[in-house]
Motif scaffolding. Structure first.
Motif, PDB file in Angstrom:
ATOM      1  N   VAL A   1       1.007  -1.820  -0.343  1.00  0.00           N
ATOM      2  CA  VAL A   1       0.039   0.140   0.102  1.00  0.00           C
ATOM      3  C   VAL A   1       1.261   1.222  -0.360  1.00  0.00           C
ATOM      4  O   VAL A   1       0.713   2.390  -0.980  1.00  0.00           O
TER       5      VAL A   1
ATOM      6  N   ASP B   1     -10.641   4.206  -0.489  1.00  0.00           N
ATOM      7  CA  ASP B   1      -9.321   4.217  -1.405  1.00  0.00           C
ATOM      8  C   ASP B   1      -9.561   5.011  -2.615  1.00  0.00           C
ATOM      9  O   ASP B   1      -8.204   5.555  -2.695  1.00  0.00           O
ATOM     10  N   HIS B   2     -10.875   5.400  -3.278  1.00  0.00           N
ATOM     11  CA  HIS B   2     -10.818   6.143  -4.592  1.00  0.00           C
ATOM     12  C   HIS B   2     -10.158   7.952  -3.433  1.00  0.00           C
ATOM     13  O   HIS B   2      -9.707   8.015  -4.380  1.00  0.00           O
TER      14      HIS B   2
ATOM     15  N   SER C   1       0.653   4.184  -2.988  1.00  0.00           N
ATOM     16  CA  SER C   1       0.327   5.529  -2.621  1.00  0.00           C
ATOM     17  C   SER C   1       1.910   6.471  -2.906  1.00  0.00           C
ATOM     18  O   SER C   1       1.606   7.472  -4.008  1.00  0.00           O
TER      19      SER C   1
ATOM     20  N   ILE D   1      -6.541   7.973  -2.633  1.00  0.00           N
ATOM     21  CA  ILE D   1      -6.247   8.121  -4.637  1.00  0.00           C
ATOM     22  C   ILE D   1      -6.632   9.667  -5.072  1.00  0.00           C
ATOM     23  O   ILE D   1      -5.197  10.461  -4.911  1.00  0.00           O
TER      24      ILE D   1
ATOM     25  N   MET E   1     -12.082  -1.628  -5.865  1.00  0.00           N
ATOM     26  CA  MET E   1     -11.532  -0.875  -4.476  1.00  0.00           C
ATOM     27  C   MET E   1     -12.233  -0.457  -4.158  1.00  0.00           C
ATOM     28  O   MET E   1     -13.339  -0.121  -4.545  1.00  0.00           O
ATOM     29  N   SER E   2     -12.508   0.258  -2.484  1.00  0.00           N
ATOM     30  CA  SER E   2     -13.053   0.970  -1.643  1.00  0.00           C
ATOM     31  C   SER E   2     -13.914   2.570  -2.092  1.00  0.00           C
ATOM     32  O   SER E   2     -12.324   3.030  -2.809  1.00  0.00           O
TER      33      SER E   2
END
Length: 133
Positions: A41, A103-104, A45, A107, A99-100
């Protein structure tokens, strides 16, 4: 007569592809190795941030003014491209949510801040270059 140089839609699209491609290349490479999720992760990122900083920097170079606004547009365009590919293509074809929402959103923050940082770096480097000449 003053000529205003602004990035085109093609420039923003190229920046969005660049910002995402570095992270997606990392996804492809790490798929062959067993990587601990606690390592994966932050790596992902970092690659999203690195790609967006580069894209923001390169697109801000094409702008005559409003560099920071161009950087924010680059980050936002990169996020829109990311959402289009993930939700519009991958999740639609596979039928699975990869992705949840959190998460979005993370990002999106990475993309917008990375585009801003890249444009800010260009603004700092270009102003330093002009002051030395």
């Amino acid at each position: 007569m003053e000529i205003r140089k602004t990035p085109t839609v093609k420039d923003y699209l190229a920046g969005a592809v660049l910002a995402n491609s570095i992270a997606w290349l990392t996804l492809c490479v790490t798929a062959f190795f067993e990587i601990d999720p606690l390592t994966f992760v932050p790596l992902l990122s970092f690659t999203y941030m690195f790609g967006t900083i580069i894209a923001g920097y390169l697109i801000a170079r094409k702008a005559f003014q409003n560099h920071l606004k161009v950087g924010l547009k680059t980050g936002l365009g990169s996020f829109v491209f990311h959402i289009y590919v993930f939700m519009g293509i991958i999740e639609l074809l596979t039928g699975k949510r990869l992705m949840s929402l959190v998460d979005h959103l993370l990002i999106s923050a990475i993309f917008i801040s990375g585009g801003f940082i890249g444009a800010f770096l260009w603004k700092q480097f270009s102003s330093r270059k002009r002051s030395t000449n």
